[in-house]
Design a protein around this motif. Sequence first.
Motif, PDB file in Angstrom:
ATOM      1  N   GLY A  44     -15.397  -5.229  -7.898  1.00  0.00           N
ATOM      2  CA  GLY A  44     -14.632  -6.417  -8.256  1.00  0.00           C
ATOM      3  C   GLY A  44     -13.243  -5.951  -8.635  1.00  0.00           C
ATOM      4  N   LEU A  45     -12.691  -6.509  -9.695  1.00  0.00           N
ATOM      5  CA  LEU A  45     -11.386  -6.040 -10.151  1.00  0.00           C
ATOM      6  C   LEU A  45     -11.512  -4.620 -10.699  1.00  0.00           C
ATOM      7  CD1 LEU A  45      -9.917  -9.109 -12.064  1.00  0.00           C
ATOM      8  CD2 LEU A  45      -9.328  -8.288  -9.787  1.00  0.00           C
ATOM      9  N   PHE A  46     -10.602  -3.767 -10.310  1.00  0.00           N
ATOM     10  CA  PHE A  46     -10.567  -2.411 -10.858  1.00  0.00           C
ATOM     11  C   PHE A  46      -9.152  -2.124 -11.345  1.00  0.00           C
ATOM     12  CE2 PHE A  46     -10.304   2.271 -10.341  1.00  0.00           C
ATOM     13  CZ  PHE A  46     -11.217   2.602 -11.327  1.00  0.00           C
ATOM     14  N   CYS A  47      -8.215  -1.953 -10.436  1.00  0.00           N
ATOM     15  CA  CYS A  47      -6.845  -1.656 -10.871  1.00  0.00           C
ATOM     16  C   CYS A  47      -6.111  -2.936 -11.298  1.00  0.00           C
ATOM     17  CB  CYS A  47      -6.075  -0.934  -9.761  1.00  0.00           C
ATOM     18  SG  CYS A  47      -5.623  -1.981  -8.374  1.00  0.00           S
ATOM     19  N   GLY A  48      -6.400  -4.020 -10.614  1.00  0.00           N
ATOM     20  CA  GLY A  48      -5.749  -5.285 -10.933  1.00  0.00           C
ATOM     21  C   GLY A  48      -4.313  -5.403 -10.463  1.00  0.00           C
ATOM     22  N   GLY A  50      -3.359  -4.333  -7.016  1.00  0.00           N
ATOM     23  CA  GLY A  50      -3.238  -4.250  -5.567  1.00  0.00           C
ATOM     24  C   GLY A  50      -3.317  -2.863  -4.965  1.00  0.00           C
ATOM     25  N   VAL A  51      -3.763  -1.893  -5.719  1.00  0.00           N
ATOM     26  CA  VAL A  51      -3.762  -0.516  -5.233  1.00  0.00           C
ATOM     27  C   VAL A  51      -5.129  -0.057  -4.717  1.00  0.00           C
ATOM     28  CG1 VAL A  51      -3.370   1.897  -5.923  1.00  0.00           C
ATOM     29  CG2 VAL A  51      -1.836   0.096  -6.722  1.00  0.00           C
ATOM     30  N   CYS A  52      -6.199  -0.424  -5.409  1.00  0.00           N
ATOM     31  CA  CYS A  52      -7.501   0.189  -5.120  1.00  0.00           C
ATOM     32  C   CYS A  52      -8.288  -0.497  -3.995  1.00  0.00           C
ATOM     33  CB  CYS A  52      -8.351   0.224  -6.382  1.00  0.00           C
ATOM     34  SG  CYS A  52      -8.979  -1.385  -6.904  1.00  0.00           S
ATOM     35  N   PHE A  53      -8.028  -1.727  -3.708  1.00  0.00           N
ATOM     36  CA  PHE A  53      -8.736  -2.502  -2.687  1.00  0.00           C
ATOM     37  C   PHE A  53     -10.207  -2.743  -3.037  1.00  0.00           C
ATOM     38  CE2 PHE A  53      -5.646  -3.046   0.757  1.00  0.00           C
ATOM     39  CZ  PHE A  53      -4.640  -2.207   0.304  1.00  0.00           C
ATOM     40  N   ASP A  54     -10.574  -2.622  -4.280  1.00  0.00           N
ATOM     41  CA  ASP A  54     -11.951  -2.906  -4.679  1.00  0.00           C
ATOM     42  C   ASP A  54     -12.248  -4.396  -4.703  1.00  0.00           C
ATOM     43  OD1 ASP A  54     -12.922  -0.386  -4.935  1.00  0.00           O
ATOM     44  OD2 ASP A  54     -13.040  -0.390  -7.121  1.00  0.00           O
ATOM     45  N   CYS A  55     -11.243  -5.230  -4.769  1.00  0.00           N
ATOM     46  CA  CYS A  55     -11.437  -6.651  -5.037  1.00  0.00           C
ATOM     47  C   CYS A  55     -11.410  -7.517  -3.777  1.00  0.00           C
ATOM     48  CB  CYS A  55     -10.361  -7.132  -6.000  1.00  0.00           C
ATOM     49  SG  CYS A  55      -8.685  -6.983  -5.328  1.00  0.00           S
ATOM     50  N   ARG A  66      -6.919  -9.194  -1.133  1.00  0.00           N
ATOM     51  CA  ARG A  66      -7.060  -8.665  -2.489  1.00  0.00           C
ATOM     52  C   ARG A  66      -7.025  -9.810  -3.498  1.00  0.00           C
ATOM     53  NH1 ARG A  66      -2.491  -4.246  -1.743  1.00  0.00           N
ATOM     54  NH2 ARG A  66      -1.881  -5.865  -0.278  1.00  0.00           N
ATOM     55  N   CYS A  68      -6.878  -9.695  -6.625  1.00  0.00           N
ATOM     56  CA  CYS A  68      -5.964  -9.480  -7.746  1.00  0.00           C
ATOM     57  C   CYS A  68      -4.530  -9.878  -7.418  1.00  0.00           C
ATOM     58  CB  CYS A  68      -6.020  -8.036  -8.217  1.00  0.00           C
ATOM     59  SG  CYS A  68      -5.360  -6.838  -7.039  1.00  0.00           S
TER      60      CYS A  68
HETATM   61  S1  FES Z   1      -8.288  -4.722  -8.203  1.00  0.00           S
HETATM   62 FE1  FES Z   1      -7.397  -3.047  -7.199  1.00  0.00          FE
HETATM   63  S2  FES Z   1      -6.529  -3.933  -5.399  1.00  0.00           S
HETATM   64 FE2  FES Z   1      -7.338  -5.603  -6.497  1.00  0.00          FE
END
Ligand code: FES
Length: 111
Positions: A44-48, A50-55, A66, A68
């Motif tokens: 889900g949200l990780f970096c918040g 736009g960097v990690c692409f987890d969301c 994304r 976030c």
């Molecule tokens: S939470 Fe990392 S890109 Fe959206």
Amino acid sequence: MPEIQLSLDGAPLTARPGQTVGAALSDAGITSWRTTRNARRPRGLFCGIGVCFDCLLTVDGAPNQRACLTPARDGMALDTGCAQQAASSQDGSQDGSQDGSQDDARDGGAA
Ligand code: FES
């Protein structure tokens, strides 16, 4: 200000004006909405930022958006792909998960 009405996998979801999709999901208590391709770990949200692409999720039919960074808009349809993943798991086929970019690397590459 009026609330924004959107949907997540067909279920109603509310956001406040100015919120991102990720913030609306978090406010609703939804902390993960997809899993990694191989290990099926929740994401889900990780970096918040736009960097990690987890969301990633599908927004109005556009995949790999994304959460976030995506502003919530009235009438927006969010799709996690979870219904499709469940169907793929049941029939034993490979899933076409939403990206597979970095997430399995963070899982240590475990299958
Ligand atoms: S939470 Fe990392 S890109 Fe959206």
